[in-house]
Design a protein around this motif. Structure first.
Motif, PDB file in Angstrom:
ATOM      1  N   UNK A 244      21.291   5.123  25.439  1.00  0.00           N
ATOM      2  CA  UNK A 244      22.123   5.847  24.478  1.00  0.00           C
ATOM      3  C   UNK A 244      22.170   7.331  24.801  1.00  0.00           C
ATOM      4  N   UNK A 245      20.999   7.946  24.998  1.00  0.00           N
ATOM      5  CA  UNK A 245      20.937   9.389  25.209  1.00  0.00           C
ATOM      6  C   UNK A 245      21.423   9.786  26.599  1.00  0.00           C
ATOM      7  N   UNK A 246      21.222   8.919  27.587  1.00  0.00           N
ATOM      8  CA  UNK A 246      21.578   9.280  28.956  1.00  0.00           C
ATOM      9  C   UNK A 246      22.998   8.889  29.334  1.00  0.00           C
ATOM     10  N   UNK A 247      23.609   7.974  28.594  1.00  0.00           N
ATOM     11  CA  UNK A 247      24.922   7.508  29.016  1.00  0.00           C
ATOM     12  C   UNK A 247      25.965   7.461  27.930  1.00  0.00           C
ATOM     13  N   UNK A 248      25.730   6.674  26.891  1.00  0.00           N
ATOM     14  CA  UNK A 248      26.775   6.388  25.920  1.00  0.00           C
ATOM     15  C   UNK A 248      27.187   7.629  25.144  1.00  0.00           C
ATOM     16  N   UNK A 249      26.215   8.470  24.766  1.00  0.00           N
ATOM     17  CA  UNK A 249      26.535   9.645  23.957  1.00  0.00           C
ATOM     18  C   UNK A 249      27.377  10.658  24.738  1.00  0.00           C
ATOM     19  N   UNK A 250      27.415  10.527  26.061  1.00  0.00           N
ATOM     20  CA  UNK A 250      28.201  11.454  26.887  1.00  0.00           C
ATOM     21  C   UNK A 250      29.688  11.107  26.943  1.00  0.00           C
ATOM     22  N   UNK A 251      30.062   9.949  26.411  1.00  0.00           N
ATOM     23  CA  UNK A 251      31.441   9.510  26.564  1.00  0.00           C
ATOM     24  C   UNK A 251      32.429  10.403  25.821  1.00  0.00           C
ATOM     25  N   UNK A 252      31.972  11.085  24.773  1.00  0.00           N
ATOM     26  CA  UNK A 252      32.865  12.017  24.097  1.00  0.00           C
ATOM     27  C   UNK A 252      33.265  13.166  25.000  1.00  0.00           C
ATOM     28  N   UNK A 253      32.293  13.703  25.756  1.00  0.00           N
ATOM     29  CA  UNK A 253      32.621  14.757  26.713  1.00  0.00           C
ATOM     30  C   UNK A 253      33.532  14.272  27.815  1.00  0.00           C
ATOM     31  N   UNK A 254      33.298  13.056  28.309  1.00  0.00           N
ATOM     32  CA  UNK A 254      34.174  12.512  29.348  1.00  0.00           C
ATOM     33  C   UNK A 254      35.607  12.368  28.835  1.00  0.00           C
ATOM     34  N   UNK A 255      35.762  11.936  27.591  1.00  0.00           N
ATOM     35  CA  UNK A 255      37.105  11.784  27.024  1.00  0.00           C
ATOM     36  C   UNK A 255      37.849  13.117  27.026  1.00  0.00           C
ATOM     37  N   UNK A 256      37.162  14.202  26.657  1.00  0.00           N
ATOM     38  CA  UNK A 256      37.824  15.511  26.629  1.00  0.00           C
ATOM     39  C   UNK A 256      38.154  16.000  28.035  1.00  0.00           C
ATOM     40  N   UNK A 257      37.278  15.719  29.009  1.00  0.00           N
ATOM     41  CA  UNK A 257      37.580  16.118  30.384  1.00  0.00           C
ATOM     42  C   UNK A 257      38.775  15.332  30.917  1.00  0.00           C
ATOM     43  N   UNK A 330      20.794  12.246  33.842  1.00  0.00           N
ATOM     44  CA  UNK A 330      19.630  11.928  34.663  1.00  0.00           C
ATOM     45  C   UNK A 330      18.345  12.492  34.036  1.00  0.00           C
ATOM     46  N   UNK A 331      18.444  13.673  33.451  1.00  0.00           N
ATOM     47  CA  UNK A 331      17.260  14.272  32.826  1.00  0.00           C
ATOM     48  C   UNK A 331      16.773  13.427  31.649  1.00  0.00           C
ATOM     49  N   UNK A 332      17.712  12.998  30.773  1.00  0.00           N
ATOM     50  CA  UNK A 332      17.304  12.229  29.603  1.00  0.00           C
ATOM     51  C   UNK A 332      16.806  10.842  30.001  1.00  0.00           C
ATOM     52  N   UNK A 333      17.410  10.240  31.015  1.00  0.00           N
ATOM     53  CA  UNK A 333      16.904   8.948  31.473  1.00  0.00           C
ATOM     54  C   UNK A 333      15.473   9.081  31.966  1.00  0.00           C
ATOM     55  N   UNK A 334      15.193  10.116  32.756  1.00  0.00           N
ATOM     56  CA  UNK A 334      13.827  10.338  33.244  1.00  0.00           C
ATOM     57  C   UNK A 334      12.879  10.638  32.088  1.00  0.00           C
ATOM     58  N   UNK A 335      13.323  11.416  31.108  1.00  0.00           N
ATOM     59  CA  UNK A 335      12.459  11.785  29.996  1.00  0.00           C
ATOM     60  C   UNK A 335      12.035  10.566  29.188  1.00  0.00           C
ATOM     61  N   UNK A 336      12.982   9.692  28.874  1.00  0.00           N
ATOM     62  CA  UNK A 336      12.643   8.527  28.071  1.00  0.00           C
ATOM     63  C   UNK A 336      11.819   7.513  28.864  1.00  0.00           C
ATOM     64  N   UNK A 337      12.156   7.327  30.130  1.00  0.00           N
ATOM     65  CA  UNK A 337      11.427   6.337  30.915  1.00  0.00           C
ATOM     66  C   UNK A 337      10.026   6.815  31.275  1.00  0.00           C
ATOM     67  N   UNK A 338       9.772   8.102  31.177  1.00  0.00           N
ATOM     68  CA  UNK A 338       8.417   8.624  31.417  1.00  0.00           C
ATOM     69  C   UNK A 338       7.777   9.085  30.114  1.00  0.00           C
TER      70      UNK A 338
END
Length: 528
Positions: A244-257, A330-338
């Motif tokens: 959620x934090x590393x991928x899905x929540x970013x889709x709003x920014x992708x939509x605007x770009x 990538x930062x949030x994925x690493x943070x949660x997985x560690x």
């Protein structure tokens, strides 16, 4: 040569098919024993296909590879590679995390379906496909958020997220219908071309559509006051939080770009986005200064980072927004997985706080060093100093100065050496990424008004002053009065929760009877 004889034309369809295969094929009864092996094989195939899409997109003379209703250009190629790598990493982590759970097949099913939906969303070349993928992503993720049906807090958070997502869906679909009617097409590439050519300028339908899309992106990115669900869904399994934090929540920014020409054609939507982003960044940054728990800090930092990304979109810095999006993922994925290392990191941070706060002279030296490193980096890369550069540079210099002051003040000469090495690496990596991504995302055709940059710079400067004051005078009367409000997020989420639960209260689920735990010793529970 027709497109169906060209392998490149099939790549945008093969990538979602790989994640779809990872969802269903391992769930066949005869393949249960090879469940994790097959899932990881298809996930690895998705990563290989994502690399192939990026390579062919950058190498091909034509900028876009088409498949019916799907397309791969430089922007979508970067996004699908990021989502595939993040999904593959989280899936590998999940093998041990979910091992032994009775619902592991159900977990991989909905996890892979979520990645399938995100991939289709990124590759969509038609508004209808993008809207359906947007909805499918939210519904698939919802099944992951309620993976543990006996956790009441997880169910309540998923219910709030469900309501926010449905509101965003309504706004997105309505905006897309207005765009298609106003421009006479639902093809995204054609829509952007017509908007760049000046079609529909001043049309009320496009103004309303832009506002609705901005609001949908803000809801998807957990902007205030609709942010509470992002903090509370931490009750879900760690791999779900990472996704959620590393991928899905970013889709709003992708939509605007992706629909950036629409923003440039409607100034009211830009100012609305600027106001939402600045308010979120300011409040979230102040809340994080209260030194709340690590788990809550991670959620608030995601909200703040999404605010920064939307701020860059509002200012027309789409390449910086893409850099921010990829780096944050990538930062949030690493943070949660560690996250298992969080207790040790907390002890280290507590020990560094007990050493003492940096003196004002240390801060002056750190700010000077950060500014010098930033200017040297621009000289090496040959980048001019512009208003946008100063705005983003202020954030980078502040981060570098904080690193220098905290490490230098706590560890002395050794800390200064480590902090300087890290500062040079961070600044160089940022400027290199900015230069690379600048060639992947088209520059803004209409730069925003200088007043927008000045407003953003003023808010960021006030935040820097507030942070310095809080660090040096935490016992100040003003800080003591404001701290409880900030610690509770100005009680915005509580008000939103009352309203949503009044309009659509969650339905309580019947609790399932839990089996009695097996005895630890053979004679446990046996009467003598």
């Amino acid at each position: 040569m027709p497109w169906f004889f060209d392998l490149n034309g099939y790549l945008p369809a093969l990538l979602p098919l790989a994640w779809l295969s990872a969802a269903f094929i391992p769930c066949l009864p005869k393949l249960h024993r090879q469940h994790w092996l097959l899932t990881q094989v298809f996930a690895s195939a998705a990563v290989v296909l994502a690399f192939a899409i990026l390579a062919t997109t950058l190498h091909s003379a034509t900028p876009t590879h088409h498949f019916p209703l799907l397309a791969a250009d430089s922007l979508s190629a970067v996004m699908v590679l990021m989502t595939s790598l993040v999904g593959w990493s989280i899936l590998r982590f999940s093998r041990n995390y979910i091992d032994g759970e009775p619902g592991r097949l159900r977990f991989t099913l909905w996890f892979s379906l979520t990645l399938t939906s995100v991939t289709v969303l990124v590759l969509a070349s038609h508004l209808a496909v993008l809207a359906l993928a947007w909805l499918a992503t939210s519904l698939s993720l919802h099944r992951l958020l309620v993976f543990y049906p006996d956790r009441a807090k997880a169910l309540l958070a998923a219910h709030k997220k469900f309501l926010v997502s449905r509101l965003a869906d309504i706004m997105l679909v309505t905006g897309f219908v207005l765009i298609a009617q106003g421009l006479g097409s639902a093809d995204i590439a054609m829509i952007n071309e017509r908007l760049q050519a000046g079609a529909g300028n001043g049309a009320l339908s496009l103004e309303v559509a832009a506002v609705l899309i901005v609001l949908a992106a803000a809801l998807k990115s957990a902007q205030l006051p609709f942010h509470g669900w992002l903090i509370q869904v931490m009750e879900a399994p760690t791999p779900v939080s990472a996704l959620l934090h590393a991928g899905v929540v970013n889709m709003g920014g992708y939509l605007l770009i992706r629909l950036s020409p629409l923003l440039e054609a409607t100034q009211f939507a830009v100012w609305l986005l600027l106001a939402i982003a600045l308010a979120t960044v300011a409040i979230a940054s102040l809340v994080m200064m209260t030194r709340i728990s690590i788990k809550v800090m991670l959620a608030w930092s995601t909200t703040a980072q999404m605010g920064f990304m939307l701020l860059e979109c509002a200012l027309g810095l789409y390449h910086l927004a893409l850099v921010h999006l990829v780096a944050h993922s990538f930062y949030k994925a690493h943070t949660f997985l560690s996250s298992g290392q969080a207790p040790m990191q907390s002890l280290i941070r507590r020990g560094s706080n007990e050493v003492g706060r940096p003196r004002p002279a240390i801060w002056v030296l750190a700010l000077s060093a950060g500014l010098g490193i930033f200017m040297l980096g621009h000289y090496v890369f040959g980048k001019p100093i512009t208003m946008a550069t100063l705005l983003t540079g202020a954030v980078l210099v502040t981060a570098v100065a904080s690193l220098l002051a905290e490490l230098g003040g706590a560890l002395g000469h050794a800390g200064w050496r480590k902090a300087l090495a890290a500062s040079f690496a961070i600044t160089g990596a940022y400027l290199l990424a900015e230069q690379i991504f600048g060639g992947l995302v088209p520059a803004s055709a209409m730069p925003p008004a200088p007043s927008a940059f000045l407003l953003a710079a003023g808010v960021l400067a006030l935040l820097l002053v507030a942070r310095a004051h809080i660090m040096h005078r935490p016992e100040a009367r003003l800080w003591q009065r404001v701290r409880p409000l900030l610690f509770n997020g100005l009680y915005l989420d509580e008000a939103f929760t009352r309203i949503t639960f009044t309009l659509w209260p969650p339905k309580p689920r019947a609790r399932r009877e839990q089996p009695e735990p097996a005895p630890i010793y053979p004679d446990e529970g046996v009467s003598s």
